[in-house]
Write a protein that holds these residues in place. Structure first.
Motif, short mmCIF file in Angstrom:
data_model
loop_
_atom_site.label_atom_id
_atom_site.label_comp_id
_atom_site.label_asym_id
_atom_site.label_seq_id
_atom_site.Cartn_x
_atom_site.Cartn_y
_atom_site.Cartn_z
N VAL A 1 -31.43 -28.26 -0.44
CA VAL A 1 -32.41 -28.04 -1.53
C VAL A 1 -33.74 -28.93 -1.37
N SER B 1 -33.55 -23.52 -3.52
CA SER B 1 -32.48 -23.57 -2.84
C SER B 1 -32.67 -22.89 -1.29
N LYS C 1 -37.44 -29.91 -3.07
CA LYS C 1 -38.00 -30.27 -4.02
C LYS C 1 -39.42 -30.38 -3.97
N THR D 1 -37.51 -26.84 -7.78
CA THR D 1 -36.53 -26.98 -6.72
C THR D 1 -36.24 -25.61 -6.31
N SER E 1 -32.71 -32.30 0.31
CA SER E 1 -31.40 -33.07 0.42
C SER E 1 -30.34 -31.97 0.53
N ALA F 1 -26.91 -29.99 -0.40
CA ALA F 1 -26.27 -29.25 -1.52
C ALA F 1 -25.18 -28.54 -1.05
N GLY F 2 -23.89 -28.67 -1.17
CA GLY F 2 -22.85 -28.07 -0.69
C GLY F 2 -23.01 -27.50 0.68
#
Length: 517
Positions: A450, A462, A452, A460, A443, A445-446
């Motif tokens: 990310v 990064s 999972k 999780t 997904s 993220a900023g």
């Protein structure tokens, strides 16, 4: 990748080289006086190792002629705290669990519940290997001697990302073999775990209950368990320690329940001394036969060669949960244990001399257990220590993974100049899956992504862009500065069709395909 995946195999490969140093065993009997003299010096060496910062804490037990002749703790349960290690401090013993579990299975063999050659297909029909023939012929003996063909790290990667034992054992069927059946030695935590679990199945009881019923309770090992929950309930327990800026620190906890028979036992020096008494007594404890000698003897038969010593050319072997060595002081049985997150353990037994030593330490990396064990053997057999074994073993352990970590760091030290830009996040976002790894969800993220993994996305990670469709993450809690790559294969439609996760790719099982939306 967790560093202890292949740790025990590497430790034993090195241990074989040192243990097989060319030297004739003493022909003289080992007297109580010689052992007592050696113990005085061993105590000083152990205290010195703690005082010098070699480990935060140690516990040692020595058995000779069916008597516990030494039992003592040194140092502290946790660095920086006052509570001392004693003979009843509970340690996580890591792969020292393997010979303990082999003893439990020997008890089942002794009772006629199973034989070492019972087929897994009969005991646990749902278990599979990748190839049908090995799966149909596989025995308890095969799994406890690491000759099933399973790659050594198979399943460790799934444990890392949170899967339970049942899921991991089920998914071993998707892992291609690393060698032909019974043709190669490949140290496997989850292979041995399946062997133990299958051996317990005819009883209708969980492995953990059988271990207590067949071994811990009869020997009065009241502080020993194969359940992590029991370990954490003990007030007198040792923390795990790793080096942080040159000092020992209790930073990480380890729950090894998924591989309990292979690495999940917790125990004390006092309890393990009773186990050593049973082994040296060929199954007799306190005058009573608890395990038939022939069932126990099978664990110490050399089955698989682990290679030649580059110095002496001597052979090192593996039996059933045991190392069998023909070394500097004659025949010995032994096993090392380690968690890279902070545990080191060792047992060494000289069966002909009815002598055994157990050393438990609460730190990694350290060669203190091997160093003390080798020093003690020199003192007993020779009267003096041949060399500084602690220093020699420390050098080996400190250097075990350094080059690997530095190589990984160098690979991601800086991206190409200039780097190829990444695609829009939407090209990578989505669900990926494989039979072995399960689901992976990416997904946005900023400015990054990310990842999972694991059951219900339990882990999780990064992802930071590195170059093109390649990203970098830092998956190891114990080595937070060690990078690993995560790459996407992008199709003509501009969307990623697959993801390859390097820290899950030891056995070429780290590629997952995009799942339909």
């Amino acid at each position: 990748m967790r560093l202890d995946r292949n740790l025990f195999h590497l430790i034993w490969a090195v241990a074989a080289a040192v243990a097989l140093w060319p030297h004739a065993a003493s022909a003289e009997p080992i007297s109580a006086e010689r052992v007592a003299a050696a113990l005085t010096k061993l105590e000083a060496l152990a205290q010195g190792a703690v005082d010098d910062g070699g480990v935060p804490g140690l516990a040692i037990a020595v058995v000779h002629d069916d008597e516990v002749v030494f039992l003592k703790g040194f140092g502290h349960r946790e660095a920086g705290k006052p509570e001392a290690v004693d003979a009843d401090t509970v340690f996580q013993i890591a792969s020292l669990s393997k010979p303990v579990s082999a003893t439990v299975v020997a008890a089942l063999v002794s009772d006629g519940v199973v034989s070492w050659d019972s087929k897994i297909a009969d005991l646990d029909p749902a278990f599979r290997l990748a190839d049908p023939y090995p799966a149909s012929e596989l025995t308890i003996r095969d799994l406890f001697s690491h000759r099933s063909g399973l790659p050594g790290t198979a399943g460790d990667d799934l444990e890392d990302i949170g899967y339970d034992r049942a899921t991991i054992l089920h998914r071993l069927r998707f892992v291609p073999p690393s060698s032909s059946f019974r043709a190669g030695y490949s140290y496997s935590n989850f292979g041995l775990t399946e062997g133990a679990v299958a051996a317990a199945r005819p009883t209708g009881k969980p492995w953990e209950d059988i271990a207590e019923e067949k071994l811990y309770r009869p020997l009065g090992m009241a502080s020993t368990s194969s359940r992590h929950a029991d370990f954490v309930q003990h007030a007198d327990r040792a923390a795990l320690h790793v080096r942080v800026d040159g000092a020992w620190a209790a930073r990480i906890k380890r729950d090894p329940d998924a591989q309990s028979p292979a690495g999940g036992v917790s125990s004390t020096a006092r309890d393990l001394a009773q186990w050593v008494r049973l082994l040296l007594g060929d199954g007799v404890y306190a005058g009573k036969t608890l395990i038939a000698a022939d069932a126990l003897e099978q664990t110490h038969v050399p089955l698989m060669t682990r290679g030649k010593n580059p110095v002496s050319g001597g052979e090192s072997f593996y039996g059933l949960g045991w190392n069998i060595e023909f070394g500097r002081h004659g025949l010995s049985w032994g096993h090392a244990g380690a968690f890279s997150v902070g545990a080191r353990t060792l047992v060494t037994i000289f069966p002909r001399e009815k002598l055994g030593i157990v050393i438990l330490a609460n730190a990694f990396p350290t060669g203190v257990p091997e160093g003390l064990s080798d020093s003690f053997a020199d003192l007993v057999f020779e009267g003096s220590v041949e060399k500084d074994w602690i220093e020699a073993w420390n050098g080996i352990y400190v250097g075990l993974f350094g080059p690997m970590v530095e190589t990984a760091k160098a690979a991601y030290a800086r991206p190409p100049s200039p780097p190829t830009p990444s695609r829009p996040a939407g090209a990578y976002v989505g669900r990926y899956a494989s039979d072995f790894i399960g689901d992976a969800v990416v997904s946005g993220a900023g400015d990054g992504l990310v990842l999972k993994l694991g059951p219900s996305g339990a882990r999780t990670y990064s992802l930071a862009h590195f170059d093109g469709d390649r990203f970098v993450t830092f998956p190891d809690a114990e080595t937070p500065d060690r990078p690993a790559g995560v790459s996407f294969a992008v199709g003509p439609d501009g969307k990623a069709s697959a993801i390859t996760i390097d820290f899950l790719d030891d056995n070429h099982m780290g590629t997952l395909r995009r799942a339909p939306d």
